[in-house]
Design a protein around this motif. Structure first.
Motif, mmCIF file in Angstrom:
data_model
loop_
_atom_site.group_PDB
_atom_site.id
_atom_site.type_symbol
_atom_site.label_atom_id
_atom_site.label_comp_id
_atom_site.label_asym_id
_atom_site.label_seq_id
_atom_site.Cartn_x
_atom_site.Cartn_y
_atom_site.Cartn_z
ATOM 1 N N HIS A 117 -31.561 -6.452 13.243
ATOM 2 C CA HIS A 117 -31.609 -5.043 12.856
ATOM 3 C C HIS A 117 -31.196 -4.142 14.011
ATOM 4 C CE1 HIS A 117 -33.651 -1.104 12.521
ATOM 5 N NE2 HIS A 117 -33.364 -1.210 11.233
ATOM 6 N N GLN A 161 -44.548 -12.064 12.247
ATOM 7 C CA GLN A 161 -43.413 -11.442 11.561
ATOM 8 C C GLN A 161 -42.902 -12.313 10.405
ATOM 9 O OE1 GLN A 161 -40.828 -10.264 15.064
ATOM 10 N NE2 GLN A 161 -40.872 -8.312 13.958
ATOM 11 N N ASP A 173 -37.818 -2.585 3.946
ATOM 12 C CA ASP A 173 -38.886 -2.068 4.806
ATOM 13 C C ASP A 173 -39.278 -3.100 5.866
ATOM 14 O OD1 ASP A 173 -38.932 0.310 3.425
ATOM 15 O OD2 ASP A 173 -40.702 -0.186 2.221
ATOM 16 N N ALA A 174 -39.394 -4.355 5.455
ATOM 17 C CA ALA A 174 -39.777 -5.404 6.404
ATOM 18 C C ALA A 174 -38.681 -5.625 7.435
ATOM 19 C CB ALA A 174 -40.078 -6.705 5.658
ATOM 20 N N TYR A 175 -37.442 -5.713 6.977
ATOM 21 C CA TYR A 175 -36.313 -5.944 7.887
ATOM 22 C C TYR A 175 -36.212 -4.829 8.922
ATOM 23 C CZ TYR A 175 -31.460 -6.489 9.443
ATOM 24 O OH TYR A 175 -30.314 -6.625 10.200
ATOM 25 N N ASN A 176 -36.500 -3.600 8.518
ATOM 26 C CA ASN A 176 -36.388 -2.459 9.424
ATOM 27 C C ASN A 176 -37.429 -2.474 10.536
ATOM 28 O OD1 ASN A 176 -34.212 -1.438 8.034
ATOM 29 N ND2 ASN A 176 -35.420 -0.009 6.791
ATOM 30 N N THR A 177 -38.417 -3.361 10.452
ATOM 31 C CA THR A 177 -39.450 -3.459 11.495
ATOM 32 C C THR A 177 -39.176 -4.598 12.475
ATOM 33 O OG1 THR A 177 -40.906 -5.018 10.311
ATOM 34 C CG2 THR A 177 -41.163 -2.665 9.823
ATOM 35 N N THR A 178 -38.086 -5.351 12.292
ATOM 36 C CA THR A 178 -37.905 -6.593 13.041
ATOM 37 C C THR A 178 -37.171 -6.438 14.362
ATOM 38 O OG1 THR A 178 -35.895 -7.129 11.762
ATOM 39 C CG2 THR A 178 -38.009 -7.981 10.948
ATOM 40 N N GLY A 179 -36.665 -5.250 14.670
ATOM 41 C CA GLY A 179 -36.070 -4.987 15.973
ATOM 42 C C GLY A 179 -34.928 -5.924 16.310
#
Length: 331
Positions: A117, A161, A173-179
């Motif tokens: 991401h 994760q 939403d989940a992918y956007n938190t994975t840095g």
């Protein structure tokens, strides 16, 4: 003049926060009085090409401490047997494991590696000219069998994760938190049974009923016969093939069983959980004794560790075959 006593071979133990397995292992090795002693390593810096005083080192923590991994690679150069071999451990990832599993005929959920991401400072748009944008999410979800799907890191462990997702909004939403993590999209196996196999020395296996959804640490259950004979054979065959190919001397291999088919879910766990609170009093002594048996044999030269060059060759050709000799426990 009396003949000088030959010095004991030494096993060094490299650990983190775990408190139960390391002292039990050290006590067991020393109790046997076989010309091998075990102790905790003490390090404060390592000179290049520095000789190693240890015949064997058990590594439980170098994945979190970079200096330890650097030290261990030099120890291998000096002839020390390191469990697990730091060169392969440095190179593995769960996506390659998925590809390897499929290549050697062990059932595995359909899996796709994803672009990260985000990226570290200095990576600009021009650095990413080989990437397709936007990510073709619909095609990827369809390729792994549709929702629900699993999103998890290609490098990682400890269930960090790991997401089970039921629609595109949740996925985004989940992918956007994975840095900066490299993530994998994976088929979700709605399992009926779940097994975790403790693997020591590539030929000793303890099959345990496991439930990752149960409250930690109470996830292991002593339930002999929870797998049918056919399911049990699939689990053991898969564990043997994967550990032989990966070259690990301690590992856990997890299988989700659905409709009588065992799918390898997670099997790159080179520092598996060996805590007594997790394994319980029933399984813990087996792990202590199996590790002591293996490490003492390594220290005394009664067994040899597979060479790294052989392991890479077997991985790249997917030609690994399980050893004939094995000890299996499901009780």
């Amino acid at each position: 003049m009396a003949k000088a006593k030959k010095a004991d071979k030494k096993i060094g133990v490299m650990v983190g926060r775990e408190w139960s397995w390391p002292p039990a292992f050290i006590e067991e090795v020393n109790r046997r009085n076989l010309g091998v002693t075990a102790e905790y390593l003490q390090l404060g810096g390592t000179a290049m090409n520095e000789p190693s005083e240890y015949a064997v080192i058990v590594d439980r923590i170098s994945h979190e401490i970079p200096y330890y991994r650097t030290y261990l690679k030099n120890a291998v150069l000096q002839g020390t047997v390191v469990v697990n071999n730091p060169f392969w451990w440095s190179a593995d990832d769960k996506f390659f494991g998925a590809s390897l599993s499929d290549a050697i005929g062990v059932k595995h959920p359909r899996t796709i590696a994803l672009p990260s991401h985000s990226y570290v400072e200095g990576v600009v748009d021009e650095s990413l000219r080989n990437l397709i944008y936007p990510i073709p999410w619909e095609a990827h979800v369809e390729a792994v069998g549709g929702f629900p799907v699993i999103l998890k890191p290609a490098w990682g462990g400890g269930f960090k994760q790991v997401f089970k997702l039921y629609n595109y909004d949740q996925l985004y939403d989940a992918y956007n938190t994975t840095g900066t993590e490299c993530m994998m999209l994976q088929e979700c196996i709605e399992w009926e049974k779940y097994a975790r196999v403790m693997c020591i020395g590539k030929e000793h296996f303890m099959v345990m009923k496991f439930d990752a959804n149960a409250p930690w640490p109470h996830r292991y259950f002593h339930e002999p016969g929870f797998l049918t004979p056919e399911e049990g054979q699939q689990v053991l065959d898969g564990a043997r093939k994967l550990n032989e190919a990966l070259g690990y001397d301690m590992n856990t291999v997890e299988f989700a069983i659905k409709d009588g088919i065992a799918y390898a879910i997670d099997f790159t766990n080179p520092a598996p959980d060996m805590d007594i609170n997790s394994l319980t009093d029933h399984y813990f002594p087996w792990v202590v004794n199996a590790m002591a048996d293996m490490c003492i044999d390594y220290a005394l030269g009664k067994r040899k560790q597979s060479k790294v060059t052989y392991q890479w060759n077997s991985l790249l050709t997917a030609s690994s075959k399980p050893k004939a000799r094995s000890t299996t426990t499901n009780e």
